[in-house]
Enzyme design. Structure first.
Site, PDB file in Angstrom:
ATOM      1  N   ARG A 144      -6.372 -65.042  -7.711  1.00 14.90           N
ATOM      2  CA  ARG A 144      -6.063 -64.685  -9.098  1.00 14.90           C
ATOM      3  C   ARG A 144      -4.610 -64.237  -9.132  1.00 14.90           C
ATOM      4  O   ARG A 144      -4.037 -63.849  -8.121  1.00 14.90           O
ATOM      5  CB  ARG A 144      -6.971 -63.562  -9.574  1.00 14.90           C
ATOM      6  CG  ARG A 144      -8.433 -63.974  -9.599  1.00 14.90           C
ATOM      7  CD  ARG A 144      -9.255 -62.997 -10.411  1.00 14.90           C
ATOM      8  NE  ARG A 144     -10.674 -63.291 -10.293  1.00 14.90           N
ATOM      9  CZ  ARG A 144     -11.315 -64.175 -11.049  1.00 14.90           C
ATOM     10  NH1 ARG A 144     -10.674 -64.867 -11.966  1.00 14.90           N
ATOM     11  NH2 ARG A 144     -12.611 -64.377 -10.886  1.00 14.90           N
TER      12      ARG A 144
ATOM     13  N   ASP B 262     -10.899 -70.749 -17.410  1.00 18.01           N
ATOM     14  CA  ASP B 262     -10.038 -70.740 -18.610  1.00 18.01           C
ATOM     15  C   ASP B 262      -8.593 -70.415 -18.272  1.00 18.01           C
ATOM     16  O   ASP B 262      -7.672 -71.080 -18.742  1.00 18.01           O
ATOM     17  CB  ASP B 262     -10.607 -69.751 -19.642  1.00 18.01           C
ATOM     18  CG  ASP B 262     -10.873 -68.373 -19.059  1.00 18.01           C
ATOM     19  OD1 ASP B 262     -10.975 -68.256 -17.825  1.00 18.01           O
ATOM     20  OD2 ASP B 262     -10.980 -67.401 -19.832  1.00 18.01           O
TER      21      ASP B 262
ATOM     22  N   THR C 188      -7.009 -70.755 -15.399  1.00 24.00           N
ATOM     23  CA  THR C 188      -6.447 -71.872 -14.637  1.00 24.00           C
ATOM     24  C   THR C 188      -6.074 -73.017 -15.573  1.00 24.00           C
ATOM     25  O   THR C 188      -5.015 -73.643 -15.423  1.00 24.00           O
ATOM     26  CB  THR C 188      -7.498 -72.374 -13.625  1.00 24.00           C
ATOM     27  OG1 THR C 188      -7.941 -71.256 -12.862  1.00 24.00           O
ATOM     28  CG2 THR C 188      -6.931 -73.431 -12.718  1.00 24.00           C
TER      29      THR C 188
ATOM     30  N   THR D 167     -16.773 -72.981 -14.075  1.00 16.69           N
ATOM     31  CA  THR D 167     -17.271 -71.661 -14.458  1.00 16.69           C
ATOM     32  C   THR D 167     -18.738 -71.581 -14.112  1.00 16.69           C
ATOM     33  O   THR D 167     -19.547 -72.351 -14.623  1.00 16.69           O
ATOM     34  CB  THR D 167     -17.064 -71.342 -15.946  1.00 16.69           C
ATOM     35  OG1 THR D 167     -17.987 -70.314 -16.309  1.00 16.69           O
ATOM     36  CG2 THR D 167     -17.294 -72.549 -16.846  1.00 16.69           C
TER      37      THR D 167
ATOM     38  N   ASP E 149     -20.682 -69.390 -14.889  1.00 18.79           N
ATOM     39  CA  ASP E 149     -21.439 -68.784 -15.988  1.00 18.79           C
ATOM     40  C   ASP E 149     -21.884 -69.802 -17.037  1.00 18.79           C
ATOM     41  O   ASP E 149     -22.602 -69.436 -17.966  1.00 18.79           O
ATOM     42  CB  ASP E 149     -20.603 -67.706 -16.690  1.00 18.79           C
ATOM     43  CG  ASP E 149     -20.247 -66.560 -15.768  1.00 18.79           C
ATOM     44  OD1 ASP E 149     -20.836 -66.483 -14.677  1.00 18.79           O
ATOM     45  OD2 ASP E 149     -19.388 -65.748 -16.141  1.00 18.79           O
TER      46      ASP E 149
ATOM     47  N   GLU F 154     -24.116 -59.403 -15.091  1.00 13.60           N
ATOM     48  CA  GLU F 154     -23.129 -58.384 -14.720  1.00 13.60           C
ATOM     49  C   GLU F 154     -22.341 -57.839 -15.915  1.00 13.60           C
ATOM     50  O   GLU F 154     -21.856 -56.720 -15.887  1.00 13.60           O
ATOM     51  CB  GLU F 154     -22.150 -58.944 -13.677  1.00 13.60           C
ATOM     52  CG  GLU F 154     -21.375 -60.144 -14.205  1.00 13.60           C
ATOM     53  CD  GLU F 154     -20.495 -60.826 -13.185  1.00 13.60           C
ATOM     54  OE1 GLU F 154     -20.052 -60.177 -12.230  1.00 13.60           O
ATOM     55  OE2 GLU F 154     -20.240 -62.034 -13.361  1.00 13.60           O
TER      56      GLU F 154
HETATM   57  P1  ATP Z   1     -12.708 -67.561 -13.622  1.00 15.83           P
HETATM   58  O1  ATP Z   1     -12.353 -66.506 -14.629  1.00 15.83           O
HETATM   59  O2  ATP Z   1     -13.816 -68.446 -14.049  1.00 15.83           O
HETATM   60  O3  ATP Z   1     -12.914 -67.049 -12.266  1.00 15.83           O
HETATM   61  P2  ATP Z   1     -10.048 -68.447 -14.195  1.00 15.83           P
HETATM   62  O4  ATP Z   1      -9.354 -69.744 -14.002  1.00 15.83           O
HETATM   63  O5  ATP Z   1     -10.161 -67.972 -15.608  1.00 15.83           O
HETATM   64  O6  ATP Z   1     -11.451 -68.564 -13.492  1.00 15.83           O
HETATM   65  P3  ATP Z   1      -8.106 -66.397 -13.572  1.00 15.83           P
HETATM   66  O7  ATP Z   1      -8.046 -65.487 -12.390  1.00 15.83           O
HETATM   67  O8  ATP Z   1      -8.149 -65.793 -14.921  1.00 15.83           O
HETATM   68  O9  ATP Z   1      -9.365 -67.337 -13.303  1.00 15.83           O
HETATM   69  O10 ATP Z   1      -6.861 -67.391 -13.523  1.00 15.83           O
HETATM   70  C1  ATP Z   1      -6.619 -68.247 -12.417  1.00 15.83           C
HETATM   71  C2  ATP Z   1      -5.160 -68.529 -12.263  1.00 15.83           C
HETATM   72  O11 ATP Z   1      -4.592 -68.989 -13.485  1.00 15.83           O
HETATM   73  C3  ATP Z   1      -4.354 -67.321 -11.826  1.00 15.83           C
HETATM   74  O12 ATP Z   1      -3.456 -67.752 -10.817  1.00 15.83           O
HETATM   75  C4  ATP Z   1      -3.612 -66.904 -13.068  1.00 15.83           C
HETATM   76  O13 ATP Z   1      -2.344 -66.361 -12.747  1.00 15.83           O
HETATM   77  C5  ATP Z   1      -3.445 -68.207 -13.818  1.00 15.83           C
HETATM   78  N1  ATP Z   1      -3.418 -67.992 -15.256  1.00 15.83           N
HETATM   79  C6  ATP Z   1      -4.322 -67.301 -15.998  1.00 15.83           C
HETATM   80  N2  ATP Z   1      -3.982 -67.310 -17.307  1.00 15.83           N
HETATM   81  C7  ATP Z   1      -2.826 -68.019 -17.395  1.00 15.83           C
HETATM   82  C8  ATP Z   1      -1.953 -68.389 -18.463  1.00 15.83           C
HETATM   83  N3  ATP Z   1      -2.210 -68.034 -19.726  1.00 15.83           N
HETATM   84  N4  ATP Z   1      -0.850 -69.110 -18.152  1.00 15.83           N
HETATM   85  C9  ATP Z   1      -0.581 -69.465 -16.886  1.00 15.83           C
HETATM   86  N5  ATP Z   1      -1.366 -69.159 -15.847  1.00 15.83           N
HETATM   87  C10 ATP Z   1      -2.468 -68.447 -16.075  1.00 15.83           C
HETATM   88 MG    MG Z   2     -11.583 -66.665 -16.569  1.00 16.01          MG
END
Ligand code: ATP
Ligand code: MG
Length: 450
Positions: A159, A185, A187, A213, A215, A315
């Site tokens: 993250r 989202d 990512t 996801t 979820d 959770e």
């Molecule tokens: P999950 O929440 O299902 O585990 P996710 O993709 O939402 O997956 P995050 O940890 O929120 O997980 O984001 C993953 C990566 O995307 C991180 O490296 C984060 O820095 C990057 N990221 C998140 N939001 C943005 C954004 N708005 N613009 C650019 N990069 C982003």
């Molecule tokens: Mg997320």
């Protein structure tokens, strides 16, 4: 390679958020009649084929018809397989099936399209594009051959950390033509930024997202990969909780905490799938502890009738009781309060008030699976097949010249969806007045708090 030459909007309305790289100017274009087109399919997708998404209609509805581009191999390729270099990155939390997707993208590129370039595996999420401590690895059909038997991701994930300039430096210096981004989202928001920046700079690169996801909270998609594996894995935890509760006297109560940050699909489906659950708590439905609709008197009644009770809790449930956490993780996602612990305390207290002791146990099917969310499970057969479809269609999409899209199953057909559309409505939540929740009430006989 100028901006505008390679990118133009396709279609109107919703689809104008997804872009197709134009083909005419690209000397490398191959059609299925020419040698060099390796996708020898009988069934190719026509230019304007689409899948209607919102198929339900009630009298009086005047909702506009929403449709997405149908996924699949096309007669005409945008990229010449000889010159394709690709990169794959996995970001965010873990989910069963990540390795399947990595494997199938690699194999599709090599076996179906016969690419002659390299496939880079970016290590440890977006940071891996530029962090010298975790250099990329080269993926081949040989070294991904057996990875689908393991849970997690061979590439690692993380993250936080998203440096556009450095990511683009890697893409340019390694002549990457196709970028596959597997994540949630956050990512996808990052992936779309990369796509937009590539467009602005006129870089000839296709960016595809594969929605991850556990979820199952992506709107418009029938389901997300890994979801069914998780529901199935939760059955073992629920059975274990039932055994614990029924053997631990007096008044055994087993609590199973499952994934579900803002939506309770895993908890609900696991409850319905098991038939052994007396109380299911999800983020969409407020928890009422005491009174006529209270879940504690309900548990008391169940224990008095059966000798024990089983509770499944998502959770993210109970924020209305415990308050929103102000702490966030590295990506800015808010941390969740400890609902499992809270319920354990509340059940103990309530039973004491009734003049009896309860024996409450939180059960973890493999501690790491439930508690720390490290999903060490490989995808089951259904998710394995779905991951294969997602990966193959992501590759079909980029090879045909689409970019800024994500893939998914919509009304049981594979589609390409514009990324902004996908992230705008996520996370999807269960309808607390919908039929799934009605079934939960019927199965658990818990009071309706809506
Ligand atoms: P999950 O929440 O299902 O585990 P996710 O993709 O939402 O997956 P995050 O940890 O929120 O997980 O984001 C993953 C990566 O995307 C991180 O490296 C984060 O820095 C990057 N990221 C998140 N939001 C943005 C954004 N708005 N613009 C650019 N990069 C982003
Ligand atoms: Mg997320």
């Amino acid at each position: 390679e100028q901006l505008g030459k390679y990118f133009k909007p396709e279609g109107d309305g919703i689809q104008n958020k997804m872009f197709a790289l134009t083909r005419e100017e690209d000397g490398d274009v191959k059609t299925d009649k020419e040698p060099g087109h390796h996708a020898n399919y009988n069934k190719l997708i026509g230019k304007n084929e689409c899948i209607v998404a919102n198929i339900r209609r009630k009298p009086g509805d005047n909702e506009a018809v929403r449709a997405y581009v149908r996924a699949g191999p096309r007669a005409q390729l945008h990229f010449n397989p000889k010159t394709v270099n690709a990169a794959i990155v996995t970001c965010g939390g873990l989910c069963p099936g990540l390795n399947n997707v990595i494997r199938e993208i690699t194999r599709t590129l090599y076996f179906m399209y016969g690419i002659q370039g390299k496939v880079f595996g970016i290590v440890g999420g977006y940071k891996g594009f530029y962090d010298p401590k975790t250099p990329p690895i080269v993926l081949t059909p040989e070294n991904v051959e057996n990875i689908h038997h393991e849970g997690g991701t061979i590439l690692g994930s993380s993250r936080g950390g998203f440096d556009m300039e450095k990511i683009l430096d890697f893409i340019k210096s390694n002549n990457i033509r196709q970028l596959y981004v597997i994540g949630g989202d956050g990512t996808h928001r990052g992936a779309f930024k990369i796509h937009e920046t590539c467009m602005e700079k006129g870089l000839h690169i296709a960016v595809a997202g594969i929605p991850k996801t556990i979820d199952n909270d992506v709107d418009y998609l029938d389901r997300s990969f890994g979801f069914i594996t998780s529901v199935e894995a939760a059955q073992t935890a629920i059975r274990a909780a039932k055994v614990e509760a029924s053997c631990n006297l007096p008044n055994g109560v087993g609590i199973v905490k499952l994934m579900g940050r803002s939506s309770g699909f895993i908890a609900a489906h696991a409850t319905l799938g098991s038939g052994d659950v007396d109380l299911c708590l999800v983020p969409e439905v407020p928890i009422i502890l005491e009174g006529p609709n209270g879940c504690l008197p309900h548990l008391w009644r169940r224990v008095k009738k059966n000798g024990y009770a089983v509770v499944v809790v998502a959770e993210g449930a109970g924020e209305e009781l415990l308050g929103e956490s102000t702490e966030t993780d590295a990506s800015g996602n808010k941390k969740l309060p400890q609902i499992g612990e809270f319920m354990k305390g509340a059940i103990n207290e309530y039973f004491k008030k009734q003049g009896e002791e309860a024996t409450v146990k939180q059960v973890h099917l493999l501690f790491s699976f439930i508690a720390v969310k490290k999903i060490s499970f490989p995808a089951n057969a259904t998710d394995t097949l779905y991951c294969m479809q997602l990966a193959q269609n992501a590759v079909h999409g980029t090879m045909a010249g689409f970019t800024g899209f994500s893939v998914g199953l919509c009304n049981n057909k594979m589609c390409l969806l514009p990324i902004p559309e996908l992230v705008a409505t996520s996370p999807r939540q269960m309808n607390p007045r919908g039929r799934t929740w009605e079934r939960i009430l019927a199965v658990t006989r818990q009071p309706n708090t809506i």
